[in-house]
Design an enzyme around this catalytic site. Sequence first.
Site, PDB file in Angstrom:
ATOM      1  N   ASP A 144      69.985  61.812  24.006  1.00 12.76           N
ATOM      2  CA  ASP A 144      69.017  62.756  24.546  1.00 12.76           C
ATOM      3  C   ASP A 144      69.697  64.105  24.752  1.00 12.76           C
ATOM      4  O   ASP A 144      69.553  65.025  23.940  1.00 12.76           O
ATOM      5  CB  ASP A 144      68.447  62.205  25.849  1.00 12.76           C
ATOM      6  CG  ASP A 144      67.230  62.978  26.333  1.00 12.76           C
ATOM      7  OD1 ASP A 144      67.108  64.166  25.972  1.00 12.76           O
ATOM      8  OD2 ASP A 144      66.411  62.419  27.057  1.00 12.76           O
ATOM      9  N   PRO A 158      61.839  48.190  24.857  1.00 14.85           N
ATOM     10  CA  PRO A 158      61.283  46.898  25.281  1.00 14.85           C
ATOM     11  C   PRO A 158      62.005  46.269  26.466  1.00 14.85           C
ATOM     12  O   PRO A 158      61.382  45.562  27.259  1.00 14.85           O
ATOM     13  CB  PRO A 158      61.391  46.030  24.018  1.00 14.85           C
ATOM     14  CG  PRO A 158      62.434  46.688  23.171  1.00 14.85           C
ATOM     15  CD  PRO A 158      62.300  48.144  23.451  1.00 14.85           C
TER      16      PRO A 158
END
Length: 228
Positions: free
Chosen positions: A139, A196
């Site tokens: 990021d 997930p």
Amino acid sequence: CLQDQLARPQRSWLKTRHSSSFALPQSNTRKMTTRRALDGKVYFSYEDIHDAVSSSVARVKAFKPDVIVAIGGGGFIPARMLRTEVKVPIVAVGLELYDDNTNTINENGVQIKQWFSTDYGPGALVENGRVLIVDEVDDTRTTLAACVSELRKRHKPSQVGCLVVHNKLKAKRASLPSDVTYIACEEVPDEWNCYPWDAAAYGLTARAHTKRACACRGGAPVVVIAAA
């Protein structure tokens, strides 16, 4: 319809512009099709992560790692998936960039919460070895840069590489040394990614998360009702 309460706000610091470059050798990155975001987020299933990691295997084998350093907690599962095909051992480190209680960056930067020993086992392979650091997303690049720096400060690896499942196409807050091999399985837009293993954090079951990931791939749409 799926009911959920997405409690954690989007962190504004993730959008901060910075002069650091995010350009990387395109030969080391597999482009992906832009996904359709739901509720301002993009969901990835275990199958998505597995396929992305598998796409990097040839590049990882070319790097010839002796050991994988998985950054917890997002790097643990991708590292384990990679190990099946690359067949090198894994050690784990725990790094914390933001405070879960305040959803803000730690005042003193990345905090080292866990490190490995080089006295025995796979950790001993780090000294004078080829080390591949694995995380789920690049990021701001702050965590990756801190891990590389700490690794070289504590040990003497012969070569360091970094693999991320997703590289966000945005300006970065930090940079990696020029001699570090960088592998991004996929490049993605600067969206809020939902993985997930974090399904419960969004009030979802694993199956409900998978349905949203399918919708993001262009499958059956999912109606998301935000809590009042």
